[in-house]
Design an enzyme around this catalytic site. Sequence first.
Site, short mmCIF file in Angstrom:
data_model
loop_
_atom_site.label_atom_id
_atom_site.label_comp_id
_atom_site.label_asym_id
_atom_site.label_seq_id
_atom_site.Cartn_x
_atom_site.Cartn_y
_atom_site.Cartn_z
N ASN A 95 -41.46 -8.90 41.07
CA ASN A 95 -41.71 -8.78 42.75
C ASN A 95 -42.57 -7.50 42.94
O ASN A 95 -43.64 -7.59 43.98
CB ASN A 95 -40.04 -8.87 42.52
CG ASN A 95 -40.24 -7.94 44.55
OD1 ASN A 95 -41.11 -8.88 45.15
ND2 ASN A 95 -40.02 -6.43 44.61
N TYR A 107 -56.49 -8.56 46.19
CA TYR A 107 -55.45 -8.74 46.59
C TYR A 107 -55.41 -10.31 46.20
O TYR A 107 -54.28 -11.70 45.87
CB TYR A 107 -55.24 -8.79 47.79
CG TYR A 107 -53.63 -9.38 48.15
CD1 TYR A 107 -52.17 -8.47 47.47
CD2 TYR A 107 -52.89 -10.27 49.00
CE1 TYR A 107 -50.45 -8.88 47.23
CE2 TYR A 107 -51.50 -11.01 49.28
CZ TYR A 107 -50.57 -10.02 48.29
OH TYR A 107 -49.68 -10.31 48.86
#
Length: 351
Positions: free
Chosen positions: A157, A240
Amino acid sequence: MIRRNILKSLVAAASGAGGLGLTQATAGAEGESPVPPLGNYAQAWDPADPAVPGRLGIAPMPDDYFVPGRFAGKTVIVTGCARGMGRGAAWRLAREGANVVGVDWLEAEGRATMEQIAAAGHPTRFVAGDVAEDAICARMVATAVEAFGGLDAALNNAGVMDGVHSGAPIDYATQKDRVFAPIHEATDEYWDAVFRTNVKGVFLSMRHELRQMLAQGRGGAILNVGSIAGLAGLAGNPAYVASKHAVNGITRNAAVDYAPWGIRVNSVNMAATDTPMIARAGALVAAQNAAAGPGPAMGRLKTMSILAYADQARRPATVAEQVSMMVYLLSPESGNMTGATYATDGGWTAF
Protein backbone atom coordinates in the site's frame (compact mmCIF):
# COMPACT_ATOMS: atom_id res chain seq x y z
CA MET A 1 -22.04 -1.35 -5.01
CA ILE A 2 -20.24 -4.41 -6.40
CA ARG A 3 -18.07 -4.61 -3.29
CA ARG A 4 -21.07 -4.59 -1.00
CA ASN A 5 -22.95 -7.13 -3.13
CA ILE A 6 -19.97 -9.49 -2.95
CA LEU A 7 -19.79 -9.25 0.82
CA LYS A 8 -23.54 -9.56 1.27
CA SER A 9 -23.71 -12.66 -0.92
CA LEU A 10 -20.84 -14.27 0.95
CA VAL A 11 -22.52 -13.57 4.27
CA ALA A 12 -25.83 -14.93 3.01
CA ALA A 13 -24.18 -18.09 1.76
CA ALA A 14 -22.43 -18.61 5.08
CA SER A 15 -25.69 -18.16 6.92
CA GLY A 16 -27.51 -20.64 4.76
CA ALA A 17 -24.78 -23.21 5.28
CA GLY A 18 -24.71 -22.79 9.02
CA GLY A 19 -21.63 -20.59 8.71
CA LEU A 20 -20.95 -17.09 10.00
CA GLY A 21 -24.51 -15.78 9.81
CA LEU A 22 -23.46 -12.19 10.52
CA THR A 23 -25.92 -10.00 12.38
CA GLN A 24 -25.64 -6.95 14.56
CA ALA A 25 -25.13 -9.25 17.53
CA THR A 26 -22.25 -11.20 15.99
CA ALA A 27 -19.23 -11.00 18.26
CA GLY A 28 -15.75 -10.35 16.99
CA ALA A 29 -12.49 -11.30 18.67
CA GLU A 30 -12.27 -11.29 22.42
CA GLY A 31 -12.63 -7.69 23.59
CA GLU A 32 -13.93 -6.50 20.21
CA SER A 33 -17.26 -4.78 19.67
CA PRO A 34 -20.00 -6.71 17.85
CA VAL A 35 -19.96 -6.48 14.08
CA PRO A 36 -22.08 -3.49 13.01
CA PRO A 37 -24.80 -4.13 10.42
CA LEU A 38 -24.00 -3.10 6.87
CA GLY A 39 -27.33 -1.27 6.67
CA ASN A 40 -29.10 -0.15 3.51
CA TYR A 41 -27.62 0.15 0.04
CA ALA A 42 -28.71 3.75 -0.27
CA GLN A 43 -30.06 6.69 1.70
CA ALA A 44 -32.48 9.47 0.78
CA TRP A 45 -31.25 12.97 0.09
CA ASP A 46 -31.96 15.25 3.04
CA PRO A 47 -33.22 17.78 2.17
CA ALA A 48 -34.83 16.11 -0.82
CA ASP A 49 -33.84 17.11 -4.34
CA PRO A 50 -36.84 19.12 -5.62
CA ALA A 51 -35.91 18.37 -9.22
CA VAL A 52 -35.59 14.58 -8.73
CA PRO A 53 -38.19 13.13 -6.31
CA GLY A 54 -36.96 10.08 -4.42
CA ARG A 55 -33.32 10.72 -5.21
CA LEU A 56 -30.86 8.49 -3.29
CA GLY A 57 -27.15 8.39 -2.57
CA ILE A 58 -25.00 5.37 -1.73
CA ALA A 59 -24.94 4.77 2.03
CA PRO A 60 -21.39 4.59 3.42
CA MET A 61 -20.57 1.33 5.16
CA PRO A 62 -19.62 1.34 8.86
CA ASP A 63 -15.97 2.25 9.42
CA ASP A 64 -15.56 -0.65 11.86
CA TYR A 65 -17.26 -3.42 9.87
CA PHE A 66 -15.39 -6.73 9.67
CA VAL A 67 -15.91 -10.44 8.98
CA PRO A 68 -14.98 -12.45 12.09
CA GLY A 69 -12.38 -15.19 11.62
CA ARG A 70 -11.75 -14.69 7.91
CA PHE A 71 -7.97 -14.42 8.42
CA ALA A 72 -7.67 -16.65 11.50
CA GLY A 73 -4.17 -18.10 11.70
CA LYS A 74 -2.89 -16.09 8.74
CA THR A 75 -0.13 -13.51 8.65
CA VAL A 76 -0.37 -10.39 6.49
CA ILE A 77 2.12 -7.59 5.78
CA VAL A 78 0.69 -4.07 5.32
CA THR A 79 3.06 -1.41 4.01
CA GLY A 80 2.17 2.23 4.61
CA CYS A 81 0.30 1.29 7.79
CA ALA A 82 0.56 4.64 9.59
CA ARG A 83 -2.30 6.50 7.95
CA GLY A 84 -5.26 6.29 5.63
CA MET A 85 -6.00 3.06 3.83
CA GLY A 86 -3.00 1.23 5.27
CA ARG A 87 -4.10 2.00 8.81
CA GLY A 88 -7.69 1.03 8.00
CA ALA A 89 -6.58 -2.24 6.40
CA ALA A 90 -4.30 -3.13 9.33
CA TRP A 91 -7.19 -2.65 11.76
CA ARG A 92 -9.67 -4.66 9.72
CA LEU A 93 -7.25 -7.51 9.02
CA ALA A 94 -6.50 -7.73 12.73
CA ARG A 95 -10.19 -7.75 13.61
CA GLU A 96 -10.65 -10.57 11.13
CA GLY A 97 -8.03 -12.68 12.90
CA ALA A 98 -4.79 -11.90 11.04
CA ASN A 99 -1.35 -11.48 12.54
CA VAL A 100 -0.38 -8.10 11.07
CA VAL A 101 3.12 -6.82 10.32
CA GLY A 102 2.90 -3.09 9.67
CA VAL A 103 5.58 -1.14 7.82
CA ASP A 104 6.00 2.62 7.45
CA TRP A 105 8.65 5.31 7.15
CA LEU A 106 6.50 7.48 9.45
CA GLU A 107 7.90 5.70 12.47
CA ALA A 108 6.03 7.43 15.29
CA GLU A 109 2.63 7.19 13.57
CA GLY A 110 3.18 3.69 12.26
CA ARG A 111 4.30 2.39 15.63
CA ALA A 112 1.35 4.10 17.34
CA THR A 113 -1.09 2.44 14.92
CA MET A 114 0.31 -1.03 15.52
CA GLU A 115 0.50 -0.50 19.28
CA GLN A 116 -3.16 0.55 19.32
CA ILE A 117 -4.12 -2.59 17.41
CA ALA A 118 -2.05 -4.71 19.78
CA ALA A 119 -3.67 -3.04 22.78
CA ALA A 120 -7.05 -4.21 21.42
CA GLY A 121 -5.79 -7.79 21.75
CA HIS A 122 -4.47 -8.51 18.26
CA PRO A 123 -1.01 -9.92 17.41
CA THR A 124 1.09 -7.30 15.60
CA ARG A 125 4.64 -6.29 14.79
CA PHE A 126 5.98 -3.02 13.40
CA VAL A 127 8.92 -2.42 11.07
CA ALA A 128 10.08 1.17 10.65
CA GLY A 129 11.59 2.09 7.32
CA ASP A 130 11.38 2.86 3.62
CA VAL A 131 10.12 0.07 1.34
CA ALA A 132 12.42 1.37 -1.40
CA GLU A 133 15.31 -0.05 0.67
CA ASP A 134 15.93 -3.74 0.11
CA ALA A 135 16.97 -4.29 3.73
CA ILE A 136 13.62 -3.01 5.00
CA CYS A 137 11.67 -5.34 2.72
CA ALA A 138 13.85 -8.24 3.81
CA ARG A 139 13.28 -7.31 7.45
CA MET A 140 9.49 -7.09 7.17
CA VAL A 141 9.28 -10.60 5.74
CA ALA A 142 11.79 -11.93 8.27
CA THR A 143 9.70 -10.36 11.04
CA ALA A 144 6.59 -12.15 9.78
CA VAL A 145 8.45 -15.46 9.74
CA GLU A 146 10.16 -15.03 13.11
CA ALA A 147 7.10 -13.74 14.94
CA PHE A 148 4.32 -15.74 13.30
CA GLY A 149 5.90 -18.61 11.39
CA GLY A 150 5.42 -17.44 7.82
CA LEU A 151 3.64 -15.12 5.40
CA ASP A 152 0.24 -15.68 3.81
CA ALA A 153 -0.64 -12.35 2.20
CA ALA A 154 0.69 -8.86 1.61
CA LEU A 155 -0.87 -5.48 0.97
CA ASN A 156 1.66 -3.29 -0.81
CA ASN A 157 0.00 0.00 0.00
CA ALA A 158 2.91 2.41 0.56
CA GLY A 159 2.90 5.11 -2.09
CA VAL A 160 3.36 8.82 -2.74
CA MET A 161 1.90 11.44 -5.08
CA ASP A 162 4.95 13.71 -5.15
CA GLY A 163 8.59 13.76 -4.15
CA VAL A 164 8.27 15.51 -0.79
CA HIS A 165 8.51 13.22 2.24
CA SER A 166 4.96 12.55 3.43
CA GLY A 167 5.89 13.48 6.99
CA ALA A 168 7.09 16.97 6.07
CA PRO A 169 4.83 20.03 6.52
CA ILE A 170 3.75 21.67 3.27
CA ASP A 171 5.94 24.58 2.18
CA TYR A 172 5.45 24.93 -1.56
CA ALA A 173 8.01 27.69 -2.02
CA THR A 174 10.86 25.49 -0.76
CA GLN A 175 9.47 22.16 -2.00
CA LYS A 176 8.51 23.20 -5.54
CA ASP A 177 11.27 21.14 -7.20
CA ARG A 178 9.87 17.93 -5.69
CA VAL A 179 6.17 18.65 -6.28
CA PHE A 180 4.19 17.29 -9.25
CA ALA A 181 4.27 19.38 -12.43
CA PRO A 182 3.62 18.95 -16.17
CA ILE A 183 6.44 17.17 -17.99
CA HIS A 184 8.10 20.29 -19.37
CA GLU A 185 8.39 21.69 -15.82
CA ALA A 186 8.99 18.44 -13.93
CA THR A 187 12.34 17.90 -12.20
CA ASP A 188 14.51 14.83 -11.84
CA GLU A 189 14.09 15.07 -8.05
CA TYR A 190 10.29 14.79 -8.32
CA TRP A 191 10.36 11.99 -10.91
CA ASP A 192 13.01 9.90 -9.15
CA ALA A 193 11.41 10.19 -5.71
CA VAL A 194 7.96 9.12 -6.94
CA PHE A 195 9.35 6.17 -8.88
CA ARG A 196 11.58 5.18 -5.99
CA THR A 197 8.63 4.64 -3.66
CA ASN A 198 5.84 3.65 -6.03
CA VAL A 199 7.74 1.35 -8.38
CA LYS A 200 10.98 0.26 -6.73
CA GLY A 201 9.20 -0.04 -3.38
CA VAL A 202 6.55 -2.35 -4.82
CA PHE A 203 9.16 -4.37 -6.73
CA LEU A 204 11.36 -4.90 -3.67
CA SER A 205 8.37 -5.70 -1.47
CA MET A 206 7.09 -8.29 -3.94
CA ARG A 207 10.52 -9.81 -4.44
CA HIS A 208 10.87 -10.67 -0.75
CA GLU A 209 7.21 -11.60 -0.29
CA LEU A 210 7.29 -13.97 -3.27
CA ARG A 211 10.56 -15.59 -2.20
CA GLN A 212 9.01 -16.44 1.15
CA MET A 213 5.73 -17.69 -0.34
CA LEU A 214 7.62 -19.91 -2.78
CA ALA A 215 9.77 -21.31 0.02
CA GLN A 216 6.71 -22.11 2.14
CA GLY A 217 4.92 -23.95 -0.65
CA ARG A 218 1.41 -23.08 0.49
CA GLY A 219 0.44 -20.26 -1.90
CA GLY A 220 -0.68 -16.80 -0.90
CA ALA A 221 -2.12 -13.52 -2.09
CA ILE A 222 -0.53 -10.17 -2.89
CA LEU A 223 -2.47 -6.96 -3.47
CA ASN A 224 -0.82 -3.85 -4.87
CA VAL A 225 -2.44 -0.45 -4.41
CA GLY A 226 -2.66 1.40 -7.69
CA SER A 227 -4.84 4.35 -8.65
CA ILE A 228 -7.11 5.58 -11.40
CA ALA A 229 -3.84 7.20 -12.51
CA GLY A 230 -2.74 3.66 -13.40
CA LEU A 231 -5.81 3.13 -15.59
CA ALA A 232 -6.13 6.54 -17.26
CA GLY A 233 -4.43 9.90 -17.54
CA LEU A 234 -4.40 12.39 -14.66
CA ALA A 235 -3.49 16.01 -15.31
CA GLY A 236 -0.34 17.55 -13.92
CA ASN A 237 1.31 14.53 -12.26
CA PRO A 238 3.25 12.54 -14.88
CA ALA A 239 5.45 10.58 -12.48
CA TYR A 240 2.46 9.41 -10.44
CA VAL A 241 0.56 8.37 -13.57
CA ALA A 242 3.54 6.51 -15.03
CA SER A 243 4.42 4.88 -11.71
CA LYS A 244 0.90 3.57 -11.14
CA HIS A 245 0.77 2.18 -14.67
CA ALA A 246 4.00 0.39 -13.74
CA VAL A 247 2.37 -1.01 -10.59
CA ASN A 248 -0.45 -2.45 -12.68
CA GLY A 249 2.06 -3.85 -15.15
CA ILE A 250 4.09 -5.70 -12.53
CA THR A 251 0.83 -6.94 -11.01
CA ARG A 252 -0.16 -8.62 -14.27
CA ASN A 253 3.35 -9.97 -14.80
CA ALA A 254 3.49 -11.56 -11.36
CA ALA A 255 0.01 -13.06 -11.72
CA VAL A 256 1.22 -14.99 -14.78
CA ASP A 257 4.52 -16.11 -13.29
CA TYR A 258 3.28 -17.27 -9.89
CA ALA A 259 -0.12 -18.84 -10.60
CA PRO A 260 1.49 -22.31 -10.82
CA TRP A 261 2.52 -21.94 -7.19
CA GLY A 262 -0.91 -20.93 -5.94
CA ILE A 263 -0.01 -17.26 -5.50
CA ARG A 264 -2.56 -14.70 -6.68
CA VAL A 265 -1.64 -11.08 -7.46
CA ASN A 266 -4.11 -8.25 -8.04
CA SER A 267 -4.32 -4.48 -7.73
CA VAL A 268 -6.97 -1.99 -6.64
CA ASN A 269 -7.27 1.40 -8.31
CA MET A 270 -9.26 4.05 -6.51
CA ALA A 271 -10.38 7.58 -7.30
CA ALA A 272 -10.53 10.25 -4.59
CA THR A 273 -10.64 8.66 -1.14
CA ASP A 274 -10.84 10.44 2.19
CA THR A 275 -7.20 10.03 3.28
CA PRO A 276 -4.41 12.33 4.51
CA MET A 277 -2.53 11.82 1.21
CA ILE A 278 -5.44 13.18 -0.83
CA ALA A 279 -5.89 16.10 1.55
CA ARG A 280 -2.19 16.88 1.30
CA ALA A 281 -2.28 16.70 -2.51
CA GLY A 282 -5.21 19.11 -2.54
CA ALA A 283 -3.28 21.60 -0.44
CA LEU A 284 -0.28 21.34 -2.76
CA VAL A 285 -2.45 21.84 -5.85
CA ALA A 286 -3.97 24.95 -4.26
CA ALA A 287 -0.51 26.34 -3.47
CA GLN A 288 0.70 25.50 -6.96
CA ASN A 289 -2.27 27.20 -8.62
CA ALA A 290 -1.81 30.31 -6.48
CA ALA A 291 1.85 30.54 -7.48
CA ALA A 292 1.31 29.83 -11.19
CA GLY A 293 -1.67 32.10 -11.84
CA PRO A 294 -4.39 31.48 -14.47
CA GLY A 295 -4.00 28.51 -16.79
CA PRO A 296 -6.04 26.01 -18.82
CA ALA A 297 -6.71 23.86 -15.70
CA MET A 298 -7.10 20.62 -17.60
CA GLY A 299 -7.49 18.79 -14.29
CA ARG A 300 -10.92 20.38 -13.93
CA LEU A 301 -12.28 18.58 -16.99
CA LYS A 302 -13.31 15.73 -14.73
CA THR A 303 -13.39 16.03 -10.96
CA MET A 304 -15.86 13.43 -9.72
CA SER A 305 -16.67 9.75 -9.98
CA ILE A 306 -20.19 8.58 -10.83
CA LEU A 307 -20.99 7.91 -7.18
CA ALA A 308 -19.54 11.23 -5.99
CA TYR A 309 -21.63 13.08 -8.58
CA ALA A 310 -24.77 11.24 -7.48
CA ASP A 311 -24.10 11.93 -3.80
CA GLN A 312 -25.69 14.93 -2.13
CA ALA A 313 -22.44 15.96 -0.44
CA ARG A 314 -20.27 14.90 -3.42
CA ARG A 315 -18.37 12.73 -0.97
CA PRO A 316 -15.25 10.77 -1.94
CA ALA A 317 -14.87 7.09 -1.15
CA THR A 318 -14.28 6.24 2.49
CA VAL A 319 -11.31 4.26 3.75
CA ALA A 320 -13.70 1.50 4.86
CA GLU A 321 -15.13 1.19 1.35
CA GLN A 322 -11.68 0.75 -0.16
CA VAL A 323 -10.48 -1.60 2.55
CA SER A 324 -13.52 -3.87 2.09
CA MET A 325 -12.32 -4.78 -1.40
CA MET A 326 -8.69 -5.03 -0.32
CA VAL A 327 -9.31 -7.60 2.38
CA TYR A 328 -11.65 -9.58 0.14
CA LEU A 329 -8.93 -9.87 -2.53
CA LEU A 330 -6.37 -10.89 0.09
CA SER A 331 -8.62 -13.58 1.53
CA PRO A 332 -9.07 -17.17 0.32
CA GLU A 333 -12.64 -16.18 -0.64
CA SER A 334 -11.33 -14.56 -3.82
CA GLY A 335 -9.67 -17.74 -5.06
CA ASN A 336 -10.57 -17.14 -8.72
CA MET A 337 -9.23 -13.58 -8.79
CA THR A 338 -5.75 -12.91 -10.17
CA GLY A 339 -4.05 -10.63 -12.67
CA ALA A 340 -6.82 -8.06 -12.37
CA THR A 341 -6.57 -4.31 -11.91
CA TYR A 342 -9.82 -3.59 -10.13
CA ALA A 343 -11.29 -0.10 -10.59
CA THR A 344 -12.44 0.60 -7.04
CA ASP A 345 -13.16 4.10 -8.23
CA GLY A 346 -16.89 4.74 -7.81
CA GLY A 347 -17.32 4.52 -11.58
CA TRP A 348 -14.62 7.10 -12.43
CA THR A 349 -13.24 5.08 -15.35
CA ALA A 350 -16.70 4.08 -16.63
CA PHE A 351 -17.21 7.36 -18.47
